[in-house]
Design a protein around this motif. Sequence first.
Motif, PDB file in Angstrom:
ATOM      1  N   PHE A 289     -17.734  60.224  76.632  1.00  0.00           N
ATOM      2  CA  PHE A 289     -18.370  60.532  75.291  1.00  0.00           C
ATOM      3  C   PHE A 289     -17.539  61.702  74.606  1.00  0.00           C
ATOM      4  CE2 PHE A 289     -21.324  57.474  76.036  1.00  0.00           C
ATOM      5  CZ  PHE A 289     -20.951  55.655  75.203  1.00  0.00           C
ATOM      6  N   LEU A 290     -17.283  62.773  74.933  1.00  0.00           N
ATOM      7  CA  LEU A 290     -16.545  63.881  74.950  1.00  0.00           C
ATOM      8  C   LEU A 290     -15.256  63.962  74.620  1.00  0.00           C
ATOM      9  CD1 LEU A 290     -18.779  66.904  76.825  1.00  0.00           C
ATOM     10  CD2 LEU A 290     -18.504  66.598  74.820  1.00  0.00           C
ATOM     11  N   ASN A 291     -14.387  62.806  75.955  1.00  0.00           N
ATOM     12  CA  ASN A 291     -13.443  63.142  75.895  1.00  0.00           C
ATOM     13  C   ASN A 291     -12.768  61.347  74.837  1.00  0.00           C
ATOM     14  OD1 ASN A 291     -13.249  64.953  77.328  1.00  0.00           O
ATOM     15  ND2 ASN A 291     -13.634  62.968  79.622  1.00  0.00           N
ATOM     16  N   ASP A 292     -13.640  60.903  74.106  1.00  0.00           N
ATOM     17  CA  ASP A 292     -13.297  59.416  73.206  1.00  0.00           C
ATOM     18  C   ASP A 292     -13.371  59.352  71.600  1.00  0.00           C
ATOM     19  OD1 ASP A 292     -12.716  57.055  73.021  1.00  0.00           O
ATOM     20  OD2 ASP A 292     -14.380  55.809  73.322  1.00  0.00           O
ATOM     21  N   GLU A 293     -12.972  60.776  71.462  1.00  0.00           N
ATOM     22  CA  GLU A 293     -12.953  60.770  69.663  1.00  0.00           C
ATOM     23  C   GLU A 293     -12.771  59.711  69.047  1.00  0.00           C
ATOM     24  OE1 GLU A 293     -10.078  63.870  69.615  1.00  0.00           O
ATOM     25  OE2 GLU A 293     -10.711  64.945  70.928  1.00  0.00           O
ATOM     26  N   THR A 294     -12.216  58.716  69.563  1.00  0.00           N
ATOM     27  CA  THR A 294     -12.280  57.766  68.333  1.00  0.00           C
ATOM     28  C   THR A 294     -14.098  56.492  68.454  1.00  0.00           C
ATOM     29  OG1 THR A 294     -11.594  55.755  70.292  1.00  0.00           O
ATOM     30  CG2 THR A 294      -9.902  57.589  68.876  1.00  0.00           C
ATOM     31  N   PHE A 295     -14.644  56.973  69.224  1.00  0.00           N
ATOM     32  CA  PHE A 295     -15.737  55.885  69.560  1.00  0.00           C
ATOM     33  C   PHE A 295     -16.693  55.646  68.707  1.00  0.00           C
ATOM     34  CE2 PHE A 295     -20.235  55.615  70.720  1.00  0.00           C
ATOM     35  CZ  PHE A 295     -19.915  54.015  70.859  1.00  0.00           C
ATOM     36  N   ASP A 296     -16.671  54.095  67.690  1.00  0.00           N
ATOM     37  CA  ASP A 296     -17.749  54.502  66.476  1.00  0.00           C
ATOM     38  C   ASP A 296     -18.693  53.732  67.143  1.00  0.00           C
ATOM     39  OD1 ASP A 296     -19.168  53.715  64.326  1.00  0.00           O
ATOM     40  OD2 ASP A 296     -17.558  52.715  63.435  1.00  0.00           O
ATOM     41  N   ILE A 297     -20.322  53.809  66.758  1.00  0.00           N
ATOM     42  CA  ILE A 297     -21.486  53.230  67.497  1.00  0.00           C
ATOM     43  C   ILE A 297     -21.189  51.437  66.928  1.00  0.00           C
ATOM     44  CG2 ILE A 297     -22.873  53.762  65.873  1.00  0.00           C
ATOM     45  CD1 ILE A 297     -23.420  53.092  69.809  1.00  0.00           C
ATOM     46  N   THR A 298     -20.792  51.746  65.415  1.00  0.00           N
ATOM     47  CA  THR A 298     -21.089  50.853  64.387  1.00  0.00           C
ATOM     48  C   THR A 298     -20.049  49.418  64.576  1.00  0.00           C
ATOM     49  OG1 THR A 298     -19.416  50.877  63.393  1.00  0.00           O
ATOM     50  CG2 THR A 298     -21.636  51.729  63.141  1.00  0.00           C
ATOM     51  N   GLY A 299     -19.202  50.103  66.023  1.00  0.00           N
ATOM     52  CA  GLY A 299     -17.478  48.748  66.464  1.00  0.00           C
ATOM     53  C   GLY A 299     -16.940  48.845  65.154  1.00  0.00           C
ATOM     54  N   THR A 300     -16.473  49.591  63.939  1.00  0.00           N
ATOM     55  CA  THR A 300     -15.985  49.215  63.246  1.00  0.00           C
ATOM     56  C   THR A 300     -14.617  48.816  63.598  1.00  0.00           C
ATOM     57  OG1 THR A 300     -17.284  50.628  61.780  1.00  0.00           O
ATOM     58  CG2 THR A 300     -15.323  50.594  60.617  1.00  0.00           C
ATOM     59  N   LYS A 301     -14.157  50.079  64.361  1.00  0.00           N
ATOM     60  CA  LYS A 301     -12.465  49.824  64.822  1.00  0.00           C
ATOM     61  C   LYS A 301     -12.804  49.101  65.849  1.00  0.00           C
ATOM     62  CE  LYS A 301     -12.084  54.451  63.444  1.00  0.00           C
ATOM     63  NZ  LYS A 301     -12.049  56.273  63.477  1.00  0.00           N
ATOM     64  N   GLU A 302     -12.967  48.968  66.968  1.00  0.00           N
ATOM     65  CA  GLU A 302     -13.125  48.150  68.332  1.00  0.00           C
ATOM     66  C   GLU A 302     -14.989  48.488  68.568  1.00  0.00           C
ATOM     67  OE1 GLU A 302     -11.004  50.186  71.724  1.00  0.00           O
ATOM     68  OE2 GLU A 302     -11.819  51.687  70.785  1.00  0.00           O
ATOM     69  N   ILE A 303     -15.553  47.433  69.699  1.00  0.00           N
ATOM     70  CA  ILE A 303     -16.283  47.492  70.229  1.00  0.00           C
ATOM     71  C   ILE A 303     -16.613  47.670  71.914  1.00  0.00           C
ATOM     72  CG2 ILE A 303     -18.824  45.755  70.652  1.00  0.00           C
ATOM     73  CD1 ILE A 303     -17.598  44.248  68.310  1.00  0.00           C
ATOM     74  N   LYS A 304     -17.136  48.632  71.940  1.00  0.00           N
ATOM     75  CA  LYS A 304     -17.358  48.745  73.608  1.00  0.00           C
ATOM     76  C   LYS A 304     -18.547  48.408  74.169  1.00  0.00           C
ATOM     77  CE  LYS A 304     -13.365  52.756  73.949  1.00  0.00           C
ATOM     78  NZ  LYS A 304     -13.481  54.118  74.686  1.00  0.00           N
ATOM     79  N   MET A 305     -19.482  48.955  73.348  1.00  0.00           N
ATOM     80  CA  MET A 305     -20.958  48.563  73.674  1.00  0.00           C
ATOM     81  C   MET A 305     -21.179  48.411  72.123  1.00  0.00           C
ATOM     82  SD  MET A 305     -22.535  52.049  74.258  1.00  0.00           S
ATOM     83  CE  MET A 305     -23.103  53.200  73.251  1.00  0.00           C
ATOM     84  N   MET A 306     -22.763  47.331  72.079  1.00  0.00           N
ATOM     85  CA  MET A 306     -23.106  47.628  70.718  1.00  0.00           C
ATOM     86  C   MET A 306     -24.432  47.558  71.256  1.00  0.00           C
ATOM     87  SD  MET A 306     -21.823  43.564  70.416  1.00  0.00           S
ATOM     88  CE  MET A 306     -23.014  42.927  68.948  1.00  0.00           C
ATOM     89  N   PRO A 307     -25.489  48.481  71.589  1.00  0.00           N
ATOM     90  CA  PRO A 307     -27.126  48.199  71.622  1.00  0.00           C
ATOM     91  C   PRO A 307     -27.864  47.817  70.254  1.00  0.00           C
ATOM     92  CG  PRO A 307     -26.519  50.792  71.484  1.00  0.00           C
ATOM     93  CD  PRO A 307     -25.075  49.662  71.378  1.00  0.00           C
ATOM     94  N   PHE A 308     -26.715  48.196  69.169  1.00  0.00           N
ATOM     95  CA  PHE A 308     -27.361  48.282  68.033  1.00  0.00           C
ATOM     96  C   PHE A 308     -26.956  46.536  66.976  1.00  0.00           C
ATOM     97  CE2 PHE A 308     -28.067  52.426  68.112  1.00  0.00           C
ATOM     98  CZ  PHE A 308     -29.229  52.705  67.838  1.00  0.00           C
ATOM     99  N   GLY A 309     -26.034  45.929  68.225  1.00  0.00           N
ATOM    100  CA  GLY A 309     -25.086  44.241  67.256  1.00  0.00           C
ATOM    101  C   GLY A 309     -24.037  45.196  66.629  1.00  0.00           C
ATOM    102  N   ALA A 310     -23.223  44.659  65.663  1.00  0.00           N
ATOM    103  CA  ALA A 310     -22.138  44.914  65.100  1.00  0.00           C
ATOM    104  C   ALA A 310     -21.963  44.173  63.792  1.00  0.00           C
ATOM    105  CB  ALA A 310     -21.131  45.071  65.982  1.00  0.00           C
ATOM    106  N   GLY A 311     -20.876  44.447  62.836  1.00  0.00           N
ATOM    107  CA  GLY A 311     -20.493  43.599  61.641  1.00  0.00           C
ATOM    108  C   GLY A 311     -21.731  43.776  61.238  1.00  0.00           C
ATOM    109  N   ARG A 312     -21.715  42.253  60.331  1.00  0.00           N
ATOM    110  CA  ARG A 312     -22.713  42.493  59.235  1.00  0.00           C
ATOM    111  C   ARG A 312     -23.928  42.386  59.506  1.00  0.00           C
ATOM    112  NH1 ARG A 312     -20.997  37.740  55.377  1.00  0.00           N
ATOM    113  NH2 ARG A 312     -20.816  36.711  57.927  1.00  0.00           N
ATOM    114  N   ARG A 313     -24.247  42.137  60.941  1.00  0.00           N
ATOM    115  CA  ARG A 313     -26.169  42.053  61.277  1.00  0.00           C
ATOM    116  C   ARG A 313     -26.173  43.179  62.770  1.00  0.00           C
ATOM    117  NH1 ARG A 313     -25.509  38.803  57.751  1.00  0.00           N
ATOM    118  NH2 ARG A 313     -25.893  36.190  57.962  1.00  0.00           N
ATOM    119  N   ILE A 314     -24.939  43.851  62.121  1.00  0.00           N
ATOM    120  CA  ILE A 314     -25.340  45.451  62.802  1.00  0.00           C
ATOM    121  C   ILE A 314     -27.477  45.865  62.491  1.00  0.00           C
ATOM    122  CG2 ILE A 314     -24.780  46.832  61.686  1.00  0.00           C
ATOM    123  CD1 ILE A 314     -24.288  48.455  63.819  1.00  0.00           C
TER     124      ILE A 314
END
Length: 370
Positions: A289-314
Motif C-alpha cells: 500500500f505504500l507504493n499505491d498512492e491512488t488506493f481508495d478504500i471506498t472504491g471511488t476510483k477503482e475497486i481493488k478490494m471492498m471489505p466495507f462494500g462500495a458505492g451507495r451501499r458502502i
Amino acid sequence: MLHPSKIKSFSEIRNWVLETLINRLKSASESEHSVTVVFHFHYAMFCLLLVFMCFGERVKDEILSDILRVQRNRLLSISRFNILNFWPRVTRIFLRKRWEEFLKLRKDQEDVLLPLIRARKQVKESGLNNVKSVVSYVDTLLELELPEEKRKLSEDEMVTLCSEFLNAGADTTSTALQWIMANLVKYPDVQRRIVEEIRDVMGEDSNGEKKEVKEEDLHKFPYLKCVILEGLRRHPPGHFVLPHAVTEDVVLNGYLVPKNGTVNFMVAQMGWDPHVWGEDPMEFKPERFLNDETFDITGTKEIKMMPFGAGRRICPGYNLALLHLEYFVANLVWNFDWKVPDGGHVDLSEKQEFTMVMKNPLQVHICPRI
C-alpha cells in the motif's frame, strides 16, 4: 451518529476504553504466560465502547454481561433461524420448537435492552441530561419520526436497531483487530516498524513513560495505515457483503444478470486476486500500500478490494472502524511487545461465525515495551 463531529465527541470514551484494555492486558500478562486476547478485545469494543455509544452511559458489569450474553446468543443463532423467514405460516406448525426458541431469544433481548432505552428516554424527558454528555444512538432513535406514517419508532423497533448497532460495530472490529495483531505477532519486523514510526513522531516523556498515541496524531503514521489496510485485505471480517439485487435485466461482460436476481460479492477473493495484488496475494505485506498512492478504500476510483462494500451501499461506519483499528493497534504495540509464547505458534486458520474468525484464537506473550 457517524458524522465526524459525533465520532469526535466520543474521543474521551475511547481513551477510557483504551486505558481499561491496557490495564486488563497488563494484569493478565502478569498472571499468565500466554494470554488469549480475543476476550479482552471483544470486551473493550463491545461491552465498553459500543454499549456507551449506543446508550450514552457507563453501565454496571452485570448489565454488560447480560447485554453480551443476549447479543451473542442472537448473533450465533442467525443461520439457524433463517428458514423461519420463508413460509412463516407453515414453519409455525412444522418448526414450532424453533419458533419458540427464536421468540425466547427475542424476549431475553428485550428484557435486557428495553430498560436501558427507557432509562435514556426518561433522562431526556426530565431535562436532567448533562450539558456535556454525548448524543447517544438511542437519543437519535428517540428523536426519529417516520414521515410517511407520522409516528415515532416503537420500542420493539428500537430494540432491533440497537441490536444491529451493537453487533455491526463491535463484532467486525474486534475480529479485524485480532487478525491484525495475529499478523504483527507472526511478523515481528512489521510490528517493529510500527513502533519505530511511532517513536520517530511521539518520542517519550522526560520520565521515560510512554505517551498515548492520540487520535489527532494518527495521520502522521502512514505505515500504520498500510498495516490496517493489509489486515483488512488479507482477513476481511466478512467474506461476502450483504446480498444485492438488480431491478432489471443487466448484461455484464457477456453474462445476463436477470431482473430480481440476487448478486453476491466475493470480498475475500477480490482481495486475494493475483491479477490485482501480484504473485503473493496471501502474504502479509503492508508495503504494497505504500507504493499505491491512488488506493481508495471506498472504491471511488477503482475497486481493488471492498471489505466495507462500495458505492451507495458502502458500510456507513467504515470511517469509525478505521479510526478504532488505527487507534487501538497503535497504542497496543506502543505499550506492549507482542510475541509468540514459548512452544506456540500463530495459526491463521479460519472458521465462520457471524464474521470470519480465527479458528484457534490468538494466544500471545505480552510484556510492557521498554
